[in-house]
Scaffold this motif. Structure first.
Motif: not given
Length: 392
Positions: A207-208, A241-242, A286-288, A370-371
């Motif tokens: 998340f951070l 980026k991800l 979590s990235q999404a 979540f994506l």
């Protein structure tokens, strides 16, 4: 753009992101050092599974051979260690107030005489509820010892009256309870806690880092350059980026699985693939969610605050410490909004209980679902990247 152009743009953004990751030590700390330290700290902290030799005080007002034997048997318990023997309750109470002991076992005066004459003496025990785990373990040991003491006295009295052992045991324990702990038969706190805490820490770090990496683009006015590198496509820019972060976090997640199920040999009744798949989906989900956070609040400080709050609440609402079914119905519904909740349910079904994959497919779908979140705030995020002016 054609597929070839899109892949080329993703690669250019990824190279740009790798340069950003290697130029700022905070990325190295959050993505590698912090998760590694948490794995080493928590696994070594609970290496023995359960705390042992927890100190208690015994107030022996009787001083008989029976009370001394009772103390020796209590001290023989693995979780309990008698470190103080006093003749007054005040001395034991002061030791508890100082934090030197976690419990007090009180044997009243004339205990042996009253027990053998049928006057039902009272054994008292006190625990310091401030220390939840220590208090629970000591309460169990002292209660067990009290029950055994009562049974021992009853057995001796019955034998003195001429009854057989079978007759006496039928009265002392008319119903025999046969208890079997499933999933975690060792009652190992490391198995109970670390399989959720460590993925939860990883989720928080994702998340951070996700919010920080996008938020700094806005803060330092480099967002337009980022988008231009990605062919002015937000989807391409986000993927590029991800991508390096996904690779790093996936490697960290797999190392976490290796530490839990390989090195420590925690229960893994359904094999490696269900948990590895769940861990990879947890990283992506979590990235999404992180992209969604910075898209809803496109300022660095608010986005990081959102990520920190959401990540910390996850530890309480996923259900590993307090069951979700016991929560308010509103909180039960909100628990589904946390990726860690679905990972936890997969862990319980697959790793602990070894159920068929059929019973966990919906939780995998939830994690994959979540994506969709980044697409819901794509327009708002792109406007922020192009037109938002950071206000310190």
């Amino acid at each position: 753009m054609t597929l070839k152009q899109s892949l080329h743009s993703i690669w250019n953004v990824a190279k740009r992101e790798i340069h950003r990751l290697t130029s700022k030590p905070i990325y190295f700390f959050c993505m590698l050092i912090a998760p590694a330290l948490c794995v080493v700290f928590f696994l070594s902290l609970m290496q023995d599974g359960l705390p042992t030799n927890l100190p208690i005080a015994v107030v022996d007002m009787d001083g008989s051979a029976t009370s001394r034997n009772l103390i020796r048997q209590l001290d023989a318990f693995e979780q309990t260690e008698v470190v103080y023997k006093t003749a007054t309750f005040d001395d034991a109470r002061r030791e508890m107030q100082k934090g030197n002991i976690y419990g007090i076992f009180y044997i009243p005066k004339n205990f042996a005489v009253e027990a053998t004459t049928g006057k039902q003496p009272t054994l008292s025990f006190y625990t310091n509820g401030t220390y939840l785990i220590a208090a629970s373990l000591l309460f169990r040991d002292m209660k067990t010892m009290s029950v055994l003491a009562g049974a021992s006295v009853g057995l001796q009295t019955g034998l003195a009256k001429g009854y057989t052992t079978d007759q006496i045991m039928g009265q002392l324990q008319p119903v025999v309870v046969d208890t079997h702990a499933i999933g975690n038969p060792w009652l190992n706190y490391s198995v109970y806690l670390n399989n959720t805490i460590l993925p939860g820490v990883l989720q928080l770090m994702i998340f951070l880092v996700t919010v920080f990496s996008i938020g700094t683009e806005i803060k330092y006015s480099t967002a337009r350059q980022w988008l231009q590198t990605g062919g002015n496509s937000l989807t391409t820019s986000l993927l590029g980026k991800l991508l390096p972060q996904t690779v790093i976090f996936t490697i960290v997640a797999l190392m976490c699985c290796a530490a839990l199920y390989g090195f420590n040999a925690f229960p893994l009744n359904s094999g490696w693939m269900p948990m590895i798949s769940a861990m990879i989906l947890l990283v992506l989900a979590s990235q999404a969610v992180g992209v969604f956070m910075i898209g809803v609040l496109p300022t660095l400080r608010l986005g990081l605050s959102f990520a920190s709050l959401f990540g910390m609440i996850a530890f309480s609402i996923v259900g590993f410490s307090f069951p979700v079914l016991g929560m308010d119905p509103t909180l039960q519904a909100l628990s589904d909004l946390f990726p860690l909740r679905h990972y936890f349910l997969i862990y319980v079904d697959q790793a602990l209980n070894g159920r068929d994959l059929f019973y966990s497919w919906s939780e995998y779908v939830w994690l994959a679902g979540f994506l969709i979140l980044p697409f819901l705030i794509g327009k708002n995020l792109k406007n922020a990247l192009l037109y938002f002016k950071y206000i310190p």
